[in-house]
Design a protein around this motif. Structure first.
Motif, PDB file in Angstrom:
ATOM      1  N   GLU A   1       7.814  -8.346  -7.508  1.00  0.00           N
ATOM      2  CA  GLU A   1       7.688  -9.457  -8.456  1.00  0.00           C
ATOM      3  C   GLU A   1       8.872 -10.411  -8.329  1.00  0.00           C
ATOM      4  O   GLU A   1       8.694 -11.641  -8.366  1.00  0.00           O
ATOM      5  N   ARG A   2      10.056  -9.887  -8.178  1.00  0.00           N
ATOM      6  CA  ARG A   2      11.247 -10.738  -8.052  1.00  0.00           C
ATOM      7  C   ARG A   2      11.248 -11.497  -6.731  1.00  0.00           C
ATOM      8  O   ARG A   2      11.707 -12.645  -6.661  1.00  0.00           O
TER       9      ARG A   2
ATOM     10  N   PHE B   1      14.643   2.797   3.829  1.00  0.00           N
ATOM     11  CA  PHE B   1      14.688   1.487   4.488  1.00  0.00           C
ATOM     12  C   PHE B   1      13.392   0.701   4.342  1.00  0.00           C
ATOM     13  O   PHE B   1      13.327  -0.457   4.753  1.00  0.00           O
ATOM     14  N   ALA B   2      12.350   1.316   3.806  1.00  0.00           N
ATOM     15  CA  ALA B   2      11.083   0.616   3.592  1.00  0.00           C
ATOM     16  C   ALA B   2      10.618   0.691   2.143  1.00  0.00           C
ATOM     17  O   ALA B   2       9.484   0.320   1.839  1.00  0.00           O
ATOM     18  N   ARG B   3      11.469   1.145   1.250  1.00  0.00           N
ATOM     19  CA  ARG B   3      11.090   1.335  -0.146  1.00  0.00           C
ATOM     20  C   ARG B   3      11.289   0.043  -0.932  1.00  0.00           C
ATOM     21  O   ARG B   3      12.373  -0.540  -0.941  1.00  0.00           O
ATOM     22  N   ILE B   4      10.217  -0.424  -1.580  1.00  0.00           N
ATOM     23  CA  ILE B   4      10.275  -1.596  -2.466  1.00  0.00           C
ATOM     24  C   ILE B   4       9.481  -1.265  -3.719  1.00  0.00           C
ATOM     25  O   ILE B   4       8.321  -0.853  -3.635  1.00  0.00           O
ATOM     26  N   THR B   5      10.079  -1.454  -4.871  1.00  0.00           N
ATOM     27  CA  THR B   5       9.390  -1.175  -6.127  1.00  0.00           C
ATOM     28  C   THR B   5       8.522  -2.359  -6.532  1.00  0.00           C
ATOM     29  O   THR B   5       8.682  -3.478  -6.021  1.00  0.00           O
TER      30      THR B   5
ATOM     31  N   ASN C   1       0.833  -1.211   0.000  1.00  0.00           N
ATOM     32  CA  ASN C   1       0.000   0.000   0.000  1.00  0.00           C
ATOM     33  C   ASN C   1       0.866   1.259   0.000  1.00  0.00           C
ATOM     34  O   ASN C   1       0.618   2.207  -0.755  1.00  0.00           O
ATOM     35  N   LEU C   2       1.881   1.282   0.854  1.00  0.00           N
ATOM     36  CA  LEU C   2       2.714   2.476   0.966  1.00  0.00           C
ATOM     37  C   LEU C   2       3.528   2.714  -0.298  1.00  0.00           C
ATOM     38  O   LEU C   2       3.754   3.864  -0.698  1.00  0.00           O
TER      39      LEU C   2
END
Length: 295
Positions: free
Chosen positions: A238-239, A229-233, A208-209
């Motif tokens: 998918e990976r 530290f909480a960023r995921i694309t 969500n974020l």
């Protein structure tokens, strides 16, 4: 120690209890103290941070914030307590709920904390001031926003996580923006414990974020206010699902040392200096110093 950036005050706020607000604000203050003189101001009437730091006597003291911001019979220096942890404390009070009510009828009631605390202290005696705010809308939160203009919003996994964030934006931030500029410096996921290669509440919160379309600041999508530290694309998610990369542990993770540190009246830096979570609070301190996230 000289500050590297301009003086700044910040409010740590969310209209939801039990999400790590006091823990976030106290450890943020501790890491900011590595950059310059820092004041930790407890505006929450429940006084969790004040009592958690071992200042129960100050919480029940005869002189309180009402004497400073309402009566003018005291100054912040009559209340400020030095701590063993590099920052000073402006303690909460067991009369702060009464102060909240009295502020509603006071002239310039929303600007009292700014005029009586922040304006005299920020830049002259302190490079940074961190406010721990109540979990409900009202005059104390309004005062914090007017006094700082900068906000950090802690958030934890759960069915009401995004609801707490939206409620804070709709009932506190957006109404204040009709009158003043309020910059959300970061939305901070914390108290995470589960893996994110499965459909857990931790995974749902991080998705969500990192993918939501709503704005946190005018023209800025929410994902841009997520700390590194909480960023995921989306590609990284998918990976992860494909098993191509090992499961990362983003966000401030649950650690028993975090809860125990409060029981021992200490910030994490002093209780467990080897904790892998300290670097998260260091990043939050850098965000405050920089006035936002610099990617």
């Amino acid at each position: 120690m000289a500050a590297e950036h301009e003086p700044r005050a910040v409010s740590v706020v969310i209209l939801k209890g039990g999400v790590g607000k006091s823990t976030t604000s106290m450890n943020l203050a501790r890491q900011l103290a590595e950059r310059g003189e820092t004041l930790f101001a407890d505006l929450d009437p429940n006084g969790h941070a004040t009592n958690g730091l071992g200042f129960e006597d100050a919480y029940q003291g005869e002189v309180n914030l009402g004497d400073v911001i309402l009566e003018g019979t005291a100054t912040p220096h009559d209340l400020i307590q030095p701590t063993e942890y590099e920052f000073d404390l402006l303690p909460s009070s067991n009369t702060l709920e009464d102060v909240e009510n009295d502020l509603a009828g006071a002239m310039q009631g929303s600007a009292r904390v700014k005029s009586k605390i922040v304006d005299p202290l920020l830049g002259d005696e302190y490079e940074y001031i961190v406010f721990d705010c109540p979990a409900y809308p009202g005059m104390l939160n309004n005062n914090a926003l007017v006094a700082t203009g900068n906000v950090m919003i802690p958030i934890e996994p759960g069915s009401s996580a995004i609801g707490g964030y939206k409620r804070t934006m709709e009932r506190l931030i957006e109404p204040a923006r009709e009158y003043i500029d309020v910059d959300v410096l970061a939305v901070v996921p914390n108290k995470l414990s589960d893996r994110i290669d499965q459909q857990t509440e931790d995974r749902e919160l991080l998705e969500n974020l990192n993918t939501a379309s709503y704005e946190v600041n005018p023209g800025q999508p929410l994902k841009e206010a997520v700390p590194e530290f909480a960023r995921i694309t989306a590609t990284e998610f998918e990976r992860i699902d494909a098993g191509e990369i090992s499961t990362p542990k983003p966000g401030i993770r649950y650690r028993s040392s975090l809860s125990r540190s409060l029981q021992e009246n200490k910030p994490l830096q002093e209780y467990d200096p080897e904790s892998d979570q300290i670097e998260c609070y260091e990043e939050l301190a850098a965000i405050v110093a920089n006035g936002g996230i610099d990617r």
